[in-house]
Design an enzyme around this catalytic site. Structure first.
Site, short mmCIF file in Angstrom:
data_model
loop_
_atom_site.label_atom_id
_atom_site.label_comp_id
_atom_site.label_asym_id
_atom_site.label_seq_id
_atom_site.Cartn_x
_atom_site.Cartn_y
_atom_site.Cartn_z
CE LYS A 482 43.87 30.71 48.17
NZ LYS A 482 43.20 29.44 48.40
CE1 TYR A 711 43.38 50.02 18.19
CE2 TYR A 711 42.99 49.58 20.51
CZ TYR A 711 43.84 49.95 19.49
OH TYR A 711 45.14 50.25 19.77
C1 LIG Z 1 42.09 29.54 49.19
C2 LIG Z 1 41.85 28.54 50.21
C3 LIG Z 1 41.09 28.84 51.35
C4 LIG Z 1 40.36 30.13 51.56
O1 LIG Z 1 39.16 30.17 50.81
P1 LIG Z 1 38.14 31.40 50.91
O2 LIG Z 1 36.96 30.94 50.16
O3 LIG Z 1 38.82 32.55 50.27
O4 LIG Z 1 37.89 31.61 52.34
C5 LIG Z 1 41.02 27.89 52.36
N1 LIG Z 1 41.64 26.71 52.23
C6 LIG Z 1 42.36 26.36 51.13
C7 LIG Z 1 43.00 25.05 51.07
C8 LIG Z 1 42.47 27.26 50.08
O5 LIG Z 1 43.17 26.93 48.99
#
Ligand SMILES: *Cc1c(COP(=O)(O)O)cnc(C)c1O
Length: 816
Positions: A482, A711
């Site tokens: 993701k 700035y």
């Molecule tokens: C993002 C996510 C993970 C992975 O989490 P990490 O802390 O990056 O290992 C696992 N399960 C779900 C449902 C997630 O949304």
């Protein structure tokens, strides 16, 4: 080259089935992706803790391979096995090493073996370049120096060569003994010894002595490294044997070294590098040069052309949506195979691939045979466009497709401007160094923004394998890709993970899944945030929705009732909320869920049930985490009592996987730690950083005390000094909260604070106490300057730093 019969003798193999004992084996294959010359290839099925090459055998038979060396029983139909040679040994790796050792014994020209922690590959490449006018050199491809890489390298020795240069690397005690037996080196080189791969050894001295076993029967061993010389290893020839260093002084653009040779003549050498490692590596080459009795004056002339460029395969965006794979390794057949393989694992493009190749410098083949071989390699990728540069290539043009284009040199190619028409294609650029292919690379990528996020694909694989080593063999892995694969580039990362056989990918939204499907990803993909508007895509692209509430459940089942083909199965996943209080069925909805499960139509299948841990990284919350795990186990038991088939249960994210082995269940979901960020300090030593964010100094300015910068005049010079303007700003994801000294960057080995307010596309940094020039590299985060550190400066977590890097920052993927 050995016949099948000879291989049986060498390895003492049990001949399970032999149809043609006289078949000549010209190629050894351990990587199922590289099946190029099937008739004369022996596939050696290696087994590791997470990779079993035996599973590829049916696929390879389809590809035309007929010779196999295995360690497991293979069940084939009698028809299939008729034309096969199938040999069985207890240990295929050992058999590979025996074959290499027997091959090595056929040659009596000198073999140079190089070991050490750093610099093996560069010394090997430089030596090859320096010595190739005098010798026909065979060398390890890329950095093939492992228990598998060394035998495969040795296999390249032929009677046409008269010098071999191989690397040998180990990560555990007792490995070197085996490499020694295979290589039987005549000349040894011991490069620098560093801290890398220390885990397997008691201490540094232990590691040095282990490595030294490579040279136990070697008459002469060279090292320039003072630390090693201090170890008084028996055969180590110091600089005092061949050369004796007197002085070494850094000039503006080079290092001047004075040394006495054996006859006590004083020489001065200008080494075109300033860093200690490169100077040491050049001097190591000098020892070998003098050992062969070659004149110092020629050495000076030749080293002027050495390049310190990192030699690696890189994939980067190029003009008109092309992807350029730029290979700066030496140009030979073995290198071409590796580059083609790398290319194949990059995201596909609409148009056919374009290969820009130069004449190949390969001593071991007659020109005609060589170009025939090249044509055969390329044929696997047909249709393709070949652009060949060099006289020899055009002489052998008949082997290549009619539409191929031949140029005499890089200049005529660049003048032709045909590259302006390249569009939406993968381009492989691979040329012998003397042709100057870097100019083509420049022309193809000229519009590049100079801020890049480099992604080390080898580190990613290392991290994946490290995680695997902690899991039971049957535990599956889902990888979270993701948010653009945590900012790293979703297509490239997914494609690599697919090759390395992870079980599932997870995306946040359906369109990310669609992009993956359109780029050749056929792994199962789950969609975390399934929305009604995405149902169409989920169905069309065979994505698997996660259902997390009664509402979405009903909507999906209605949708399926209208659109599904009842003779197919549609997999879905169920999310349970055990305390995260994000998506998921919570306790109040359990009964509803269990009722609904009992009424599922037969074309719907629950592939998995999962929950998410809220604070697995946090020891203070361990009680809470354990309760989440226990509650999850309870509800999955109730679900299992209803469903007539098994489903996967999973709850552990990276931190959960690291800290709660009991929570691995049927599958783990890896995110942040795969990308090299430790979810817990215990993990730090085992993970390799994957990403480096870097930019360049666009301009340097000299300012006086009291002058204001940027700035709102927020920056002030406290004394006379200089600042650098760097090509990154908050629009790239360099957070504006890092303004005014809060953020620091890394320039030439030193930290430089941000001075003044960060601008949209640029930032000013204080370079007063740092040696730096315009064009120098600036590291925002990377190996020595970690994302963790930057996240701390910002008061956030590494996840946010990684995923905030703007898409306009080019991602460059490489294998070191
Ligand atoms: C993002 C996510 C993970 C992975 O989490 P990490 O802390 O990056 O290992 C696992 N399960 C779900 C449902 C997630 O949304």
């Amino acid at each position: 080259m050995f016949s099948v019969q000879e291989i049986i003798q060498i390895t003492q193999a049990e001949p399970l089935h032999i149809s043609t004992p006289n078949t000549l084996i010209k190629h050894l294959l351990t990587d199922s992706r590289q099946a190029f010359f099937p008739e004369h290839t022996l596939f050696i099925a290696l087994k590791g803790s997470n990779h079993n090459a035996h599973t590829f055998i049916p696929y390879l038979i389809e590809k035309g391979i007929t010779n196999f060396l295995v360690s497991e029983n293979i069940f084939l139909s009698s028809l299939q096995s008729q034309s096969l040679n199938l040999l069985k040994v207890p240990n295929t790796l050992q058999a590979l090493q025996q074959i290499a050792q027997a091959h090595r014994q056929k040659f009596d020209y000198p073999v140079i073996a190089i070991t050490g922690s750093n610099g093996k590959t560069i010394v090997k490449e430089w030596l090859t370049e320096l010595l190739s006018p005098y010798f026909n050199v065979v060398k390890s491809p890329k950095s093939y120096n492992s228990q598998v890489g060394v035998p495969l390298s040795v296999w390249h020795m032929t009677h046409k060569h008269n010098l071999a240069i191989f690397e040998a690397g180990i990560s555990m005690p007792n490995e070197m003994q085996k490499l020694q037996a295979i290589l039987q080196p005549d000349i040894g080189i011991f490069t620098n010894i560093g801290e890398a791969h220390d885990e397997g050894f008691l201490n540094r001295t232990h590691k040095i002595y282990e490595k030294y076993t490579l040279f136990q029967h070697t008459p002469i061993v060279f090292s320039i490294n003072q630390d090693l010389l201090a170890q008084k290893l028996p055969k180590l020839h110091a600089n005092f044997q061949v050369i004796s260093l007197t002085t070494s002084a850094q000039k503006k653009h080079y290092t001047e070294v004075k040394f006495l040779d054996k006859q006590q003549f004083l020489h001065t050498l200008q080494i075109p590098f300033l860093d200690k490692a490169s100077v040491e590596n050049v001097l190591t080459c000098l020892c070998i040069w003098l050992h062969f009795g070659l004149p110092v004056s020629d050495f000076q002339a030749k080293i002027a052309n050495l390049r310190a460029l990192p030699m690696r395969l890189e994939a980067k965006p190029a003009l008109n949506q092309c992807l350029l794979v730029d290979d700066s390794y030496n140009n030979d057949l073995a290198g071409l195979k590796i580059a083609l393989d790398f290319l194949q694992h990059q995201p596909k493009k609409k148009r056919e691939p374009i290969f820009i190749l130069s004449d190949m410098l390969e001593a071991s083949h007659e020109s005609e045979v060589l170009y025939q071989n090249i044509a055969q390699l390329l044929q696997q990728y047909a249709p393709y466009q070949l652009i060949a540069i060099g006289k020899e290539f055009s002489r052998q043009s008949i082997f290549f497709p009619e539409k191929s284009i031949f140029f005499e040199d890089v200049n005529t190619f660049l003048q032709s401007k045909i590259y302006k028409n390249f569009e939406n294609a993968q381009i492989l650029l691979k040329g012998a160094r003397k042709f100057g292919f870097e100019r083509i690379a420049q022309a193809l990528t000229s519009q590049q923004h100079s801020t890049v996020l480099e992604v080390n694909l080898e580190a990613l694989v290392h991290n994946l394998n490290f995680h695997r080593s902690l899991l039971k063999p049957e535990t599956k892995i889902m990888v979270m890709v993701k948010a653009f694969a945590y900012g790293s580039g979703i297509r490239e990362v997914a494609s690599l993970l697919q090759y390395h056989l992870v079980d599932y990918l997870a995306v946040a939204y359906a369109d990310e899944g669609v992009e993956l499907r359109q780029n050749g990803i056929h792994l199962p993909i789950v969609v975390l945030n399934s929305q009604e508007s995405d149902f169409e895509n989920i169905l069309t692209y065979q994505l698997e929705p996660i259902l997390y509430s009664p509402t979405i459940w009903q909507k999906w089942l209605h949708f399926l009732a209208r659109h599904a083909d009842p003779s197919q199965t549609y997999r879905l996943h169920i999310e349970i909320d055990t305390g995260m209080r994000r998506l998921g069925f919570d306790q109040t909805q359990y009964e509803w869920l269990l009722d609904s499960l009992a009424q599922l139509p037969t074309y719907v299948k629950v592939a998995s049930v999962f929950s998410h841990l809220a604070s697995a990284e946090d020891e203070a919350s361990d009680e809470f985490t354990r309760k989440q795990i226990a509650d999850f186990e309870q509800i999955t038991k109730r679900i299992q009592a209803i469903l007539p088939y098994p489903f996967l249960r999973h709850i552990a994210n990276s931190a959960g996987m690291a800290r709660f082995p009991e929570a691995h269940l049927d599958m783990v979901r890896l995110g942040i730690s795969l990308y090299g960020i430790a979810p817990h300090p215990h993990f730090k030593p085992y993970l390799q950083p994957v990403t480096t964010l870097k930019t360049v100094i666009s301009q340097i300015k000299y300012l006086s005390q009291g002058e204001s910068i940027g700035y709102n005049q927020k920056g002030k010079m406290l004394k006379d000094g200089k600042i650098g303007v760097i090509a990154i700003g908050y629009a790239d994801g360099f957070n504006r909260k890092l303004s005014n000294g809060i953020g620091k960057v890394w320039v030439n080995g030193k930290t430089a604070p941000v001075i003044g307010n960060i601008c949209m596309d640029m930032t000013m940094i204080d370079l007063t106490d740092i040696e730096a020039q315009e064009g120098d590299e600036v590291i925002i985060f990377g190996k020595n300057f970690t994302i963790d550190h930057l996240a701390q400066q910002l008061g956030t977590i590494p996840y946010e730093v990684l995923t905030s890097i703007h898409p306009r920052v080019k991602r460059v993927f490489y294998m070191p």
